[in-house]
Design a protein around this motif. Structure first.
Motif, PDB file in Angstrom:
ATOM      1  N   UNK A 160       0.465  -1.417  -0.304  1.00  0.00           N
ATOM      2  CA  UNK A 160      -0.120  -0.053   0.343  1.00  0.00           C
ATOM      3  C   UNK A 160       0.686   0.816  -0.035  1.00  0.00           C
ATOM      4  N   UNK A 161       1.440   1.792   0.779  1.00  0.00           N
ATOM      5  CA  UNK A 161       3.032   2.276   0.757  1.00  0.00           C
ATOM      6  C   UNK A 161       3.392   3.012  -0.438  1.00  0.00           C
ATOM      7  N   UNK A 162       3.713   1.553  -1.237  1.00  0.00           N
ATOM      8  CA  UNK A 162       4.656   1.747  -2.356  1.00  0.00           C
ATOM      9  C   UNK A 162       3.841   2.236  -3.656  1.00  0.00           C
ATOM     10  N   UNK A 163       2.489   1.515  -3.304  1.00  0.00           N
ATOM     11  CA  UNK A 163       1.359   2.393  -4.659  1.00  0.00           C
ATOM     12  C   UNK A 163       1.327   3.450  -4.019  1.00  0.00           C
ATOM     13  N   UNK A 164       0.854   4.148  -3.062  1.00  0.00           N
ATOM     14  CA  UNK A 164       1.139   5.209  -1.967  1.00  0.00           C
ATOM     15  C   UNK A 164       2.481   6.158  -3.184  1.00  0.00           C
ATOM     16  N   UNK A 165       3.217   5.999  -3.018  1.00  0.00           N
ATOM     17  CA  UNK A 165       4.257   7.013  -3.443  1.00  0.00           C
ATOM     18  C   UNK A 165       4.869   7.016  -4.830  1.00  0.00           C
ATOM     19  N   UNK A 166       3.743   5.774  -5.649  1.00  0.00           N
ATOM     20  CA  UNK A 166       4.531   5.667  -7.348  1.00  0.00           C
ATOM     21  C   UNK A 166       3.050   6.820  -6.951  1.00  0.00           C
ATOM     22  N   UNK A 167       1.668   6.634  -7.076  1.00  0.00           N
ATOM     23  CA  UNK A 167       0.903   7.712  -7.239  1.00  0.00           C
ATOM     24  C   UNK A 167       1.385   9.503  -7.562  1.00  0.00           C
ATOM     25  N   UNK A 168       2.552   9.548  -6.599  1.00  0.00           N
ATOM     26  CA  UNK A 168       3.374  10.252  -6.635  1.00  0.00           C
ATOM     27  C   UNK A 168       4.133  11.307  -7.846  1.00  0.00           C
ATOM     28  N   UNK A 169       4.675  10.561  -8.713  1.00  0.00           N
ATOM     29  CA  UNK A 169       4.757  10.929  -9.460  1.00  0.00           C
ATOM     30  C   UNK A 169       4.586   9.972 -10.841  1.00  0.00           C
TER      31      UNK A 169
END
Length: 680
Positions: A160-169
């Protein structure tokens, strides 16, 4: 390459300045729809935005400290020093705000690189946020509330945290949209599993206003959802401005993207009514919706004139009213931009560009109408009734009280009115050029200046062809042209922002999914369906085979055979059930339970004469991506592990909807055919 070596290479790729981002993306180091190391003009602009936000928050903290000291001290010398410091801080904030406004005015990086003859469109920049760590609060809550070891779910929380981080870029394509939609869908489910109304999780979501750079920090997960919805709309605008508007397909894609951006912003406005961030206030969102629809209307006009405009009376009348429609929509946008409080934070570039387009498209409308009146005379071979009907719809009232037919028959009157429209076209063109010269950022757009100059010279040349020396005393004011369009820009709400989440919401409680065998008797299923998505069982015959196997009135269908149908309407589900015979087909259904019944706080399960139900968490988003990691620990089946799919009839987890990654948002449409003829 083994898992350890691959992990090492990925770490090097993330921190080494000399990595090859193309190879990294191809090898799956980044999620599909994201490449944070891509060095594009858009990414560099976003990095500048992030740096400015950090400088703004630093200056805001200094200002807050100085103001507190000013209130606390009674020493005059200290007050003088603090006031001087405050003046410096306020000056720095004003400079930073101007730099942020300049970033919002940088439309060139969002345009198609091959675009050389279209007026640039305005795209929204992405809102910036901070990196977050959910692991400790989530694991503590799992242990306290669900009585399970939080360490058993480390991988899901990391996903979930990886997905959020990816959604920043996100990537500027459909994959980036799907990635954002996936995270937004997860947030609704995460909220129901972790964010109880009677306690705080201790997770602070920080987002920066895209217009002012002022940070907003809250524990409310609604801020997170609203901000990513804003970024989805911004990404749609960037996709729309990137399309090649010199082709039918590119224009169709631009129109669809801009209409979807307006739809997402409208959904944001209606769903989140009390957002603390100024860029998501109702007034600002209303202006942004109108701006996106105006740009979509502009693309519709470009589409109708892409292959040339026939020099025919009816065609020119139609194009005059189409251009007037574009000018009218931009006039509404400009009026919104110059009204407080929107005016204070809207980039001057935006309002100036809107006013330039108001004058430009009004000028085109007057030019097309003047050409229709001057160059064409009513002849016996023309359809008199059709021309009279078309011309009668151009004005609110005919000039000097004449009838439309009288003007069409009188050559001198047509010439007089036509030249009046031509003079007004020249005035509008000159006003557009004058307005462009007032804005520094607009002056940098050479393509805009060239288009405005070419349009002015065309009108001046035509006026010179029909000018006579004895006409200087016979001027009349050209009346306004009524706008009219055959294709009006409308908001499109993407499927990722609507559908079964309105039913499978955090406010509802459900039974575990159960399998029911549906078969026909005398070609009758024994029930009917209603609803959009998901569909619901109604008019159930209690004696039919499905009812005997456990189907109930009001059940929701979530799967037919192996096909997930949570996002399908009645017609699509009936299509799946069309070929059901006496052998039948397995369908999966769920039943809504009474949400008012109390549930013990220390247990996720209970039984009291009711079917057993479980609390569920949706953290994993893609099985293929999860399998890419090395997992040596064998996980036990748990009522919290929502990601695992139990295919047995006694499954205790419900696969609530996520975003459909295949064909969820259709883009491509067939280009209409065009006929070669004489074009104007």
């Amino acid at each position: 390459m083994d898992a350890v070596a691959k992990s090492s290479v990925m770490t090097d790729a993330l921190f080494s300045s000399g990595c090859n981002t193309t190879i990294a993306a191809e090898n799956g180091y980044f999620k599909k729809g994201c490449n944070p190391l891509a060095q594009t003009g858009r990414s560099k602009l976003q990095n500048k935005r992030a740096a400015l936000n950090q400088q703004i928050i630093k200056e805001l903290r200094m200002r807050a400290g100085a103001e507190n000291l000013l209130r606390a001290t009674s020493n005059n010398k200290v007050k003088e020093s603090v006031l001087l410091e405050l003046s410096y801080v306020n000056s720095n904030l004003q400079l930073l705000k101007e730099q942020l406004e300049s970033l919002n005015s940088s439309v060139e990086v969002y345009q198609n690189v091959q675009e050389t003859s279209s007026i640039p469109l305005i795209a929204l920049g992405l809102k910036e946020t901070k990196e977050m760590d959910f692991s400790v609060p989530f694991k503590d809550f799992i242990l306290e509330h669900y009585s399970e070891e939080g360490s058993n779910f480390e991988h899901e929380i990391a996903d979930l945290m990886d997905l959020r981080q990816s959604c920043r870029t996100p990537s500027r394509n459909e994959e980036g949209i799907q990635m954002l939609a996936s995270y937004i869908s997860h947030l609704a489910l995460v909220e129901s599993r972790f964010f109880a109304p009677n306690r705080q999780m201790g997770i602070f979501f920080t987002w920066y206003d895209s217009f002012t750079g002022v940070p907003v920090c809250q524990q409310n997960i609604s801020l997170e959802r609203a901000s990513f919805l804003f970024n989805m709309a911004a990404l749609y605008t960037q996709m729309g401005t990137r399309c090649n508007r010199q082709s039918q397909e590119g224009l169709l894609q631009a129109i669809s993207a801009l209409q979807r951006a307006a739809g997402v912003l409208s959904h944001l406005k209606e769903t989140f009514t009390h957002t603390p961030s100024y860029d998501m206030s109702p007034a600002m969102l209303n202006m942004l919706i109108k701006m996106m629809l105006a740009q979509a209307q502009e693309c519709l006009f470009e589409k109708s004139s892409l292959n040339g405009i026939r020099n025919e009376f009816l065609t020119l009348i139609k194009m005059a009213q189409e251009a007037a429609k574009v000018g009218e929509t931009y006039s509404q946008v400009h009026q919104n931009m110059v009204q407080p409080p929107i005016k204070d934070n809207t980039p001057f570039f935006w309002s100036t560009m809107a006013f330039v387009k108001v004058n430009h498209y009004h000028a085109l409308a007057h030019y097309f109408l003047s050409t229709a009146l001057i160059d064409h005379q009513l002849s016996p071979s023309d359809d008199e009734d059709q021309q009279e009907k078309a011309f009668s719809q151009v004005y609110d009232a005919m000039p000097d009280g004449h009838s439309p037919l009288d003007i069409l028959h009188a050559r001198a009157e047509r010439q007089r009115i036509g030249k009046a429209h031509l003079r007004r076209a020249i005035m509008c063109h000159e006003e557009a050029l004058r307005t462009q010269a007032l804005c520094r950022d607009l002056r940098r757009l050479d393509i805009l200046h060239d288009i405005l100059q070419a349009s002015l010279h065309r009108s001046l040349d035509k006026f010179a062809q029909h000018e006579r020396e004895d006409e200087f005393t016979d001027y009349m004011d050209a009346p306004d042209i009524l706008s009219k369009t055959e294709h009006r820009a409308e908001m499109e709400v993407p499927v990722s922002t609507k559908g079964p989440l309105s039913v499978f919401s955090a406010r509802q409680r459900w039974t575990a999914p159960r399998t029911v065998l549906v078969r026909t008797e005398d070609r009758d299923l024994g029930f009917t369906l209603k609803g959009e998505s998901p569909v619901q069982v109604q008019s159930l015959d209690p004696l039919c085979p499905a009812a005997a196997d456990g189907l109930k009135e009001g059940d929701y269908l979530v799967a037919v055979g192996d096909t997930d149908c949570k996002w399908m309407g009645v017609s699509e589900v009936m299509h799946l059930l069309r070929d059901v015979d006496e052998s039948g087909v397995d369908v999966r259904v769920v039943s809504m339970m009474d949400s008012s019944l109390p549930v013990p706080t220390k247990s996720a399960t209970y039984s009291g004469g009711l079917p057993k139900t479980y609390s569920m968490i949706c953290l994993a988003y893609d099985d293929e991506e999860r399998n890419a990691r090395s997992r040596k620990v064998t996980k036990k089946t748990s009522f919290l592990n929502f990601a695992l799919k139990n295919k047995h009839k006694s499954a205790s987890t419900l696969s609530l909807p996520t975003v459909n990654s295949t064909g969820g948002l259709p883009w491509h449409k067939s280009s209409p055919s065009t006929n070669d003829s004489s074009y104007y």
